[in-house]
Scaffold this active site. Sequence first.
Site, PDB file in Angstrom:
ATOM      1  N   HIS A   1      11.129  -5.267  -4.436  1.00  0.00           N
ATOM      2  CA  HIS A   1      12.219  -4.956  -5.378  1.00  0.00           C
ATOM      3  C   HIS A   1      11.680  -4.834  -6.806  1.00  0.00           C
ATOM      4  O   HIS A   1      12.307  -5.314  -7.756  1.00  0.00           O
ATOM      5  CB  HIS A   1      13.313  -6.020  -5.303  1.00  0.00           C
ATOM      6  CG  HIS A   1      14.149  -5.964  -4.059  1.00  0.00           C
ATOM      7  ND1 HIS A   1      15.041  -4.945  -3.812  1.00  0.00           N
ATOM      8  CD2 HIS A   1      14.228  -6.803  -2.994  1.00  0.00           C
ATOM      9  CE1 HIS A   1      15.651  -5.157  -2.642  1.00  0.00           C
ATOM     10  NE2 HIS A   1      15.162  -6.275  -2.123  1.00  0.00           N
TER      11      HIS A   1
ATOM     12  N   ASP B   1      15.346  -5.142 -10.419  1.00  0.00           N
ATOM     13  CA  ASP B   1      15.251  -4.609  -9.055  1.00  0.00           C
ATOM     14  C   ASP B   1      14.589  -3.248  -9.118  1.00  0.00           C
ATOM     15  O   ASP B   1      14.150  -2.808 -10.184  1.00  0.00           O
ATOM     16  CB  ASP B   1      16.630  -4.526  -8.397  1.00  0.00           C
ATOM     17  CG  ASP B   1      16.559  -4.765  -6.893  1.00  0.00           C
ATOM     18  OD1 ASP B   1      15.932  -3.943  -6.191  1.00  0.00           O
ATOM     19  OD2 ASP B   1      17.106  -5.772  -6.410  1.00  0.00           O
TER      20      ASP B   1
ATOM     21  N   GLU C   1      13.069  -8.933   1.248  1.00  0.00           N
ATOM     22  CA  GLU C   1      13.009  -7.509   1.603  1.00  0.00           C
ATOM     23  C   GLU C   1      11.772  -6.815   1.018  1.00  0.00           C
ATOM     24  O   GLU C   1      11.866  -5.735   0.440  1.00  0.00           O
ATOM     25  CB  GLU C   1      14.283  -6.791   1.140  1.00  0.00           C
ATOM     26  CG  GLU C   1      15.533  -7.275   1.852  1.00  0.00           C
ATOM     27  CD  GLU C   1      16.775  -6.503   1.453  1.00  0.00           C
ATOM     28  OE1 GLU C   1      17.577  -6.179   2.353  1.00  0.00           O
ATOM     29  OE2 GLU C   1      16.963  -6.227   0.257  1.00  0.00           O
TER      30      GLU C   1
END
Length: 534
Positions: free
Chosen positions: A239, A168, A302
């Site tokens: 990420h 991440d 995201e």
Amino acid sequence: MLIPRPDELTRGEGEFLVAPDTPIMSDPPLRRAAEWLRSALAPSLGALPPTSGNGPAVRFRHAPDLAEEAYRLTVTPEAVVAEASSHPGAFYAAQSLVQLLPPSVHRSAPTPGPLRLPALAVTDRPRFGWRGTLIDVARHFLPKREVLRYLDLLALHKINVLHLHLTDDQGWRIEIKRYPLLTRTGGWRAGSTVGSSRHGRHEDRPHGGFYTQEDIREIVAYAAERAITVVPEIDLPGHTQAAIAAYPELGNTGGPVDVRTAWGPGEHVLNPEESTLAFFRNVFDEVLDLFDSRYVCIGGDECVTAEWRESARVQELMRERGLPDEDALQAWFVRHFDDYLTERGRRLLGWDEILNGGLAEGATVMSWRGTGGALAAARAGHDVIACPLTDVYFDYRQSDGPDEPIPVGCVIDLADAYAFEPVPEGLSPEEARHVLGGQAQLWTEPVDGPRALDYLAFPRLVAFAEAVWTSGPRDYAEFEPRLLAHLERLDALGVEYRPMAGPHPWQQRPDARGWPRSRAEMLADVLGGPEQHL
């Protein structure tokens, strides 16, 4: 008595006594489960049970008529017979046998006298084939010994998937030999946010760690003996700040980037150059050599697209490839790695943002932003894992009480976890067959060690395990007495779970503020875009 509750259980008369000289025998296809049971009972018995002998015995019998994860268990005063067609079913029978014994069997010390099994007959099989738990080792690293301990805890509850979130913005946790800077640079950060990022509190204590490839092989093999598949997650195209910190040419600015120290998705994402795709194909080549899971997760969630919009080079590449917008570019990334994984006999797994811009043909969707992703994917003929954040995000707070440590998200209490239903309303029977099961998430932004992870996971993970295993109606009032007895097992195992009445004083975090939200606020937040919501 048993957790998860089996399909059928009939009590008998009397009990079977397990002594140090009681043989545990098996037909060849089930030998691994029998060996596991011998090792599990040895500390309590003070000796490793024999594999042959006369008199009363525990026997694992091959039964090809049973489904892979199904088992039959018969206990009489004269014998114990566990029937299964393969290792998973036999292993679950062994776990049920251990649960039928006193909680002291989970301690590493002899139990006085023989172990007593109540006479009964059990016929059992799981409702869903995917009964998963995600552990986020990217935000806070979990040492290998703790991963192995968690595999034992998942196995106790017949959970069969460990989803390891390995990369991440805040850290890269898996050794890739071709690219050593991924762990040397990307494997640690200079500090961390304490509590919710909303409050801006930070500590300058470095955090890091990673698993060597030998560690990963050990984890995967250990899991397989416990009928658990380990699914890796390597995030892209968002990420990815830790990777870009290690290799800046993967980003869009070309400049140096630090591993992110705040929670939430970073603005630094992968560029769409062919060299970047080749880099991650090389990464996945090594990952696939380590993990035997059919499913490999690429994240896909995201993705902050500001750099793509502002980059003249990215916009040029989008025009060359006929991509109308940034959603289409994200989908292009997903389709590329869907093709790559399909060619290698694997299946792409991604969070439900991979629906944006059109879903890749072979993709399986992790539906986390409510049930909309599950409905859309299943109706389009794609497989789905149900993991809605308002139901099974176990990093979220467990009550409205002021003593909950770092209270983020909405309340998900024990009864909520038990009521979880993976198949959303509105699907036809044919569409519902695309729901493979459910998965509970343990994101670790607010979790700085194994003790805090225990607190968030248990006993909610016990309730979740029954929700995804047991067929037919569930009754929390019937479950709770079995849970209270089960807590004695967790005590014997040293699990630092949340007490039913609320946290112990040492489990509280008055020094770290959270950000409590309602269910409606959480859903509105995540459906609105990749914003900070912790």
